[in-house]
Design an enzyme around this catalytic site. Structure first.
Site, short mmCIF file in Angstrom:
data_model
loop_
_atom_site.label_atom_id
_atom_site.label_comp_id
_atom_site.label_asym_id
_atom_site.label_seq_id
_atom_site.Cartn_x
_atom_site.Cartn_y
_atom_site.Cartn_z
N HIS A 1 35.38 33.18 45.34
CA HIS A 1 34.20 32.96 45.56
C HIS A 1 33.55 34.50 46.32
CE1 HIS A 1 29.96 31.93 46.22
NE2 HIS A 1 30.15 31.79 47.62
N GLU B 1 34.26 46.44 27.26
CA GLU B 1 35.44 45.47 27.26
C GLU B 1 35.14 44.21 27.88
OE1 GLU B 1 38.56 48.14 28.69
OE2 GLU B 1 38.44 49.25 26.86
N HIS C 1 23.13 33.09 44.84
CA HIS C 1 24.22 33.02 45.73
C HIS C 1 25.43 33.81 45.54
CE1 HIS C 1 27.08 29.83 47.94
NE2 HIS C 1 27.31 30.93 47.88
#
Ligand code: 2HA
Ligand code: ZN
Length: 274
Positions: free
Chosen positions: A141, A171, A212
């Site tokens: 994260h 890609e 976030h």
């Protein structure tokens, strides 16, 4: 082997933390990383384990992760310090035989605990382990600027984000042909964001948390970091396009996306193509 810092999974863990820091994705204590260790990883690290700490209930349960060992960044600890102060910045936890509690067996010194997002990581590891037949090991994260910025201007749907990311760099469809998931704004570290992310991670390798950051998975550090890097770079290109203020004259069409998928032998998520 002369110490735990010579074990490849420990070196890989430190490397991804420092790479993420250098990318600018981990201001202060931002971001977190967990790695579900293989049996070989655990055996290589076991000589350096300390007397285990007490079991700590997680408030969530995943039977398919009973007795696993995870490397995890520490709550409130800074990615920036990972190489300099490794045993305070991250550690290894063992999961109990019910799959609902952890205890520290190495690192997380000086009162550290696993990341505040550990229950979210743990439940998402459970989902990814299940849907990948056990190959997924990493959940990463981070707080990448352009991905976060995009969540203020695009509709918060899987389809809108997947299409923009696919179309901004050729890609991308090869790397995440199923697309990406999007979670609306939620309080970090809570059960709600964990469960919403789990729903998405049944289908996707990565989810974007509105305002976030990014939640990415993979079988190893290179693949998980590479996925986050690719998604963020594509978002950056899109932001550059928007910032010119020029109309888009040409882009990668839906048939182009299908053609890339075919050429590289991946199945594009047709639900997101016109
Ligand atoms: O501070 O990024 O989401 C750690 C986090 C929580
Ligand atoms: Zn975060």
């Amino acid at each position: 082997m002369s110490g735990i810092y010579d074990v490849p999974c420990v070196q890989g863990f430190i490397r991804i933390c420092m790479d993420g820091w250098e990318q600018g994705w981990h201001e202060r204590n931002g971001g977190n990383l967990t790695y579900r260790m293989s049996e070989e990883d655990v055996e290589a690290c076991r000589p350096y384990f300390k007397t285990p700490g007490d079991w700590v209930d997680m408030g969530v349960r995943a039977e398919n992760q009973a007795c696993e060992y995870f490397m995890t960044t520490g709550s409130g600890r800074y990615f920036r310090n990972t190489a300099l102060f490794p045993d305070e910045t991250f550690g290894i936890v063992e999961i109990n035989d019910r799959g609902d509690a952890w205890r520290i067996v190495w690192g997380l010194e000086n009162g550290a605990r696993p990341t505040s997002e550990f229950p979210a990581h743990f439940m998402n590891h459970s989902v990814r382990k299940e849907v990948t037949g056990g190959t997924n090991r990493v959940i990463y994260h981070c707080h990448p600027v352009n991905v976060i910025a995009l969540t203020f201007i695009l509709p918060l749907t899987d389809r809108d984000f997947s299409r923009v990311l696919w179309q901004s760099m050729t890609e991308c469809p090869v790397i995440f042909p199923e697309g990406v998931g999007v979670v609306e704004w939620m309080v970090p570290g809570g059960p709600e964001i964990a469960l919403a992310t789990c729903e998405l991670m049944k289908k996707y390798q990565a989810a974007i948390w509105a305002h976030h950051g990014l939640f990415a998975s993979g079988p190893d550090f290179d693949t998980a970091f590479g996925l986050a890097h690719t998604i963020e770079k594509s978002a950056e290109i899109y932001m550059h396009i928007l910032s010119t203020g020029q109309p888009v004259r040409q882009t990668i069409t839906d048939d182009d996306l299908r053609a890339v998928g075919k050429a590289f032998g991946v199945t594009m998520n047709e639900a997101f193509l016109d």
